[in-house]
Write an enzyme that holds these catalytic residues in place. Structure first.
Site, mmCIF file in Angstrom:
data_model
loop_
_atom_site.group_PDB
_atom_site.id
_atom_site.type_symbol
_atom_site.label_atom_id
_atom_site.label_comp_id
_atom_site.label_asym_id
_atom_site.label_seq_id
_atom_site.Cartn_x
_atom_site.Cartn_y
_atom_site.Cartn_z
ATOM 1 N N ASP A 42 104.709 -29.694 -23.886
ATOM 2 C CA ASP A 42 105.792 -30.637 -22.938
ATOM 3 C C ASP A 42 105.265 -31.810 -22.903
ATOM 4 O O ASP A 42 103.867 -31.835 -22.599
ATOM 5 C CB ASP A 42 105.976 -29.490 -21.817
ATOM 6 C CG ASP A 42 106.872 -30.408 -20.855
ATOM 7 O OD1 ASP A 42 107.885 -30.805 -21.406
ATOM 8 O OD2 ASP A 42 106.541 -30.523 -19.768
ATOM 9 N N LYS A 43 106.010 -32.713 -22.633
ATOM 10 C CA LYS A 43 105.454 -34.356 -22.487
ATOM 11 C C LYS A 43 104.760 -34.415 -21.039
ATOM 12 O O LYS A 43 103.889 -34.692 -20.679
ATOM 13 C CB LYS A 43 106.157 -35.085 -22.946
ATOM 14 C CG LYS A 43 105.654 -36.565 -22.971
ATOM 15 C CD LYS A 43 106.618 -37.726 -23.163
ATOM 16 C CE LYS A 43 107.891 -37.787 -22.343
ATOM 17 N NZ LYS A 43 107.403 -38.557 -21.077
ATOM 18 N N THR A 44 106.156 -34.364 -19.977
ATOM 19 C CA THR A 44 105.921 -34.795 -18.585
ATOM 20 C C THR A 44 105.015 -33.878 -17.963
ATOM 21 O O THR A 44 105.302 -33.011 -17.843
ATOM 22 C CB THR A 44 107.340 -34.838 -18.130
ATOM 23 O OG1 THR A 44 107.954 -35.819 -18.792
ATOM 24 C CG2 THR A 44 106.968 -35.548 -16.616
ATOM 25 N N THR A 63 110.158 -32.324 -25.737
ATOM 26 C CA THR A 63 110.785 -32.960 -24.452
ATOM 27 C C THR A 63 112.009 -33.214 -24.473
ATOM 28 O O THR A 63 112.823 -33.214 -25.451
ATOM 29 C CB THR A 63 109.893 -34.147 -24.392
ATOM 30 O OG1 THR A 63 110.100 -34.952 -23.383
ATOM 31 C CG2 THR A 63 110.123 -35.135 -25.447
ATOM 32 N N GLY A 64 112.661 -33.329 -23.096
ATOM 33 C CA GLY A 64 113.967 -33.746 -22.786
ATOM 34 C C GLY A 64 114.073 -35.386 -22.886
ATOM 35 O O GLY A 64 115.238 -35.758 -22.724
ATOM 36 N N LYS A 121 115.063 -25.276 -25.349
ATOM 37 C CA LYS A 121 113.627 -25.151 -25.665
ATOM 38 C C LYS A 121 113.029 -23.779 -26.635
ATOM 39 O O LYS A 121 112.381 -24.109 -27.550
ATOM 40 C CB LYS A 121 112.763 -25.217 -24.737
ATOM 41 C CG LYS A 121 112.718 -26.825 -24.062
ATOM 42 C CD LYS A 121 111.633 -27.439 -23.187
ATOM 43 C CE LYS A 121 111.878 -28.645 -22.669
ATOM 44 N NZ LYS A 121 110.459 -29.046 -21.611
ATOM 45 N N ASP A 176 104.564 -26.552 -17.981
ATOM 46 C CA ASP A 176 104.300 -26.363 -16.433
ATOM 47 C C ASP A 176 104.723 -25.202 -15.858
ATOM 48 O O ASP A 176 104.507 -24.978 -14.619
ATOM 49 C CB ASP A 176 105.033 -27.569 -15.634
ATOM 50 C CG ASP A 176 106.465 -27.562 -15.667
ATOM 51 O OD1 ASP A 176 107.156 -26.441 -16.276
ATOM 52 O OD2 ASP A 176 107.049 -28.665 -15.392
ATOM 53 N N ASP A 199 109.679 -24.823 -18.333
ATOM 54 C CA ASP A 199 109.358 -24.520 -19.451
ATOM 55 C C ASP A 199 109.259 -22.889 -19.495
ATOM 56 O O ASP A 199 108.648 -22.297 -20.535
ATOM 57 C CB ASP A 199 107.965 -25.191 -20.129
ATOM 58 C CG ASP A 199 108.287 -26.624 -19.947
ATOM 59 O OD1 ASP A 199 109.191 -26.999 -20.674
ATOM 60 O OD2 ASP A 199 107.173 -27.259 -19.527
#
Length: 691
Positions: free
Chosen positions: A378-380, A531-532, A559, A578, A582
């Site tokens: 995941d990105k953030t 990622t969103g 996802k 996180d 997710d």
């Protein structure tokens, strides 16, 4: 695609085998059981030393020992029965743990180590008793029986101490909490109280060098806190008002006033202890393999002993010789080291993980990490910091980056907008002292204005430029266009009719992410970004980090489909997220890796929780998984492989050439394999390198 399940049960008793919901697991394997139930390290130690003392008279008055060493023991009425008397005491006293363990194994129809030991010493005892009573003509085996029991007790003592030391992480974690805390009342008066009396909302005084007694939030003061024992981070972490602190960590030189947010079982430390204990009692496939190997080895040993008991009398050998061979076979084939091979590696690897900020929730997840070929991030908040920063500053000619950042942060000092926070945070991280501003004015949709050091300055986006009717220089215009292409916000600093700088603001990439991706590539793994966020933002992050594949603008509920799409291509996938948004993807992946925050370690969805929120811990997990598996396989061979030669030798296949193993020597060899397994497992401590 079948989703595997990561639900985990709390195990209340050591050695209890929890049901595991994963499909295809070896649920019918030879179940684990605690062969040392009811005994402590101290009890085996004391039993060994007393048994050793009882063995000495048995050896001194043994006819065989006197013959070998050519001496005569003191003679007195009844001295001939000393080996029998002391050997019998050793059998019942020293042999009781094995007799009881063998009984429970047979009652549960799970013959194993204790069954073999109890059979060996019982056969030796009954035969020796019959010889002593004159019922059978032959040589008794009292000294062999006594030394065998003593050596077995020594082996079990060593084993229990090794496991106890490996599992000592829980005890060491428990010691991190102080017994007393300094609580402040409403008047500010300090009073020392037991930690057990603390409640949420209490205000604590944390003096320099003191351990923090509860989770909390800093209300006043600044200091650096050593969190290495919890997160594995060697560098002390700066703490000031608003920052969270963790129970069990150690305050530095400053004084802090902390409001309690969690005590007792609510603390991060308690959560870590639960996860460590749970991981150490959960079973892996290697453990199931060891259980099956121990079961089959037990059957092989009993069959070999039976064949030995039949063949030698048929070849004309006396019963004393035959019984000695049977006892030796039963002893040397004892799967004692097999019982230690996997649990010890499990305990050590879990401890290593905990000390490095890797909390293993599910042993099977860690075991499967070695097979991964794809890691999805995941990105953030995972590869990025999860909060905006100035990622690039472009200043007009005649100005430095730090200079324009300093005054822009000052203009935004009183604003609440994320742009303002990004400027202030970035200035702080660059060590820039931000001056006070005056006459602050917010202009919604355009930006803000303030006076800084008698200069009237504006900070805002493109709407601000239109309002002020100013055009940026060519270099600043190109910088703004580049930021927009990467999905970043362009924020301008304007003085009068002149644009002084443009700041590219975005969710900044964690510095550690670069090394994490590089290490995964070095291991031959594909790295995927899921990622969103917009495609432009995702591609910019992926390009900077050299990520292989990008899935952007993916909704949380979609996802799972992306994870299944990768799995359908035959890839073994780890998902790193996180643990909240997710969670479905973490559950669907082959290995779920949840990002913790140091104070939120009980993330329910992951197999492994990263306390440090450091992506470099992902390759560390894979390294630990591979090293753990290697040690498990090595230990299985050390524990069982030698029996290929040892069992035939113990049975007497080389007796014609005068090569025979005595029961006591068989016990020594068997115990030696246990020692080798224990030492080999300890070498695992070198496996994980800190980021």
């Amino acid at each position: 695609m079948t989703q595997h399940n990561h639900h985990h049960q709390d195990h209340q008793a050591h050695g209890e085998q929890p049901p595991h919901p994963r499909k295809g697991a070896d649920g019918d394997a030879h179940a684990g059981h605690d062969k040392h139930a009811g005994h402590s390290v101290a009890s085996f130690r004391d039993k060994f030393w007393l048994t050793l003392l009882l063995t000495i008279p048995t050896l001194i008055w043994s006819g065989m020992i006197q013959h070998w060493f050519d001496y005569t023991a003191p003679l007195f009425p009844g001295s001939a029965y000393i080996p029998a008397v002391f050997g019998t005491i050793v059998y019942f006293y020293g042999g009781w743990p094995f007799l009881r363990g063998g009984y429970h194994e047979l009652r549960n129809r799970l013959p194993g180590m204790m069954t073999l030991i109890s059979l060996a010493i019982t056969v030796a005892f009954l035969y020796s008793a019959l010889v002593t009573l004159g019922v059978v003509v032959g040589l008794d085996l009292w000294w062999e029986l006594a030394t065998l029991v003593a050596i077995m007790l020594l082996g079990h003592w060593i084993e229990m101490r090794s496991i106890n030391q490996a599992q000592g992480a829980l005890k060491e974690l428990a010691k991190l909490l102080p017994d007393m805390a300094v609580r402040l009342d409403e008047a500010g008066t300090a009073k020392e109280v037991p930690v057990a009396d603390l409640r949420r909302g209490d205000l604590l005084l944390i003096r320099p060098g003191a351990s923090i007694p509860a989770d909390g939030v800093v209300k006043e003061g600044t200091s650096a806190v050593n969190e290495a024992m919890i997160t594995g981070e060697s560098k002390p972490m700066d703490k000031s008002a608003g920052d969270r602190v963790i129970a069990g960590t150690v305050n530095g030189q400053g004084s802090l006033r902390v409001e309690v947010t969690g005590t007792g079982d609510e603390t991060a430390l308690a959560g870590i202890m639960r996860l460590v204990e749970q991981a150490q009692t959960s079973r892996s496939r290697a453990q199931a393999l060891a259980d099956r190997a121990a079961f089959y080895l037990t059957i092989i040993a009993i069959v070999s002993a039976a064949i030995t008991a039949i063949v030698w009398p048929l070849l004309g050998r006396p019963w004393s010789f035959t019984i000695e061979r049977v006892v030796t076979v039963l002893v040397i084939a004892c799967p004692h080291a097999l019982g230690l091979a996997i649990p010890l590696v499990t305990a050590i690897s879990t401890t290593i993980g905990a000390r490095n900020g890797l909390l293993v929730r599910d042993r099977r997840g860690l075991e499967e990490a070695r097979l991964l070929n794809t890691v999805v991030f995941d990105k953030t908040g995972t590869l990025t910091l999860g909060s905006h920063r100035v990622v690039k500053t472009t200043a007009a000619e005649g100005f430095t980056d730090d200079e324009v950042l300093r005054v822009a942060a000052s203009v935004q000092r009183d604003a609440e907008h994320p742009i303002a926070q990004a400027l202030m945070t970035s200035a702080k991280e660059h060590g820039i002292d931000v001056p006070m501003s005056q006459d602050f004015e917010s202009m919604p949709g355009r930006g803000v204005r303030a006076v800084v050091e008698e200069r009237s300055l504006h900070v805002g986006g493109p709407g601000l430029l239109r309002m002020l009717a100013v055009e940026p220089p060519e270099t600043l215009r190109r910088a703004a266009e580049s930021a927009a292409a990467d999905g970043q916000s362009a924020t301008y600093l304007v003085e009068g009719d002149r644009v002084l700088a443009v700041f590219a603001i975005a969710d900044a990439i964690r510095p550690e992410s670069f090394d994490a991706v590089k290490r995964l590539h070095n291991e031959g793994l594909e790295v995927v970004l899921l990622t969103g966020d917009s495609t432009a933002v995702a591609n910019a992050v992926a390009k900077e980090l050299n990520i292989d594949t990008v899935f952007a603008e993916v909704l949380p509920e979609d996802k799972v489909a992306k994870i299944e799409e990768l799995q359908a291509q035959g890839k073994r996938v780890a998902m790193v997220g996180d643990g909240v948004n997710d969670a479905p993807a973490l559950l669907t992946s082959d290995v779920g890796i949840a990002i913790g925050t140091g104070t939120d370690v009980a993330v329910e969805a992951g197999d492994v929780v990263l306390v440090r929120s450091d992506p470099r811990d992902v390759p560390a997990i894979i390294e630990l998984s591979k090293a753990t598996y290697r040690k498990m396989i090595q230990n299985l061979w050390w524990a069982a492989g030698y029996n290929i030669v040892a069992i035939p030798l113990a049975a007497g296949v080389l007796a014609a050439w005068g090569i025979l193993l005595q029961p006591a020597l068989g016990a020594v060899l068997m115990s030696l394999s246990t020692v080798v397994v224990a030492i080999n497992a300890q070498l695992l401590r070198r496996a994980v390198r800190s980021p």
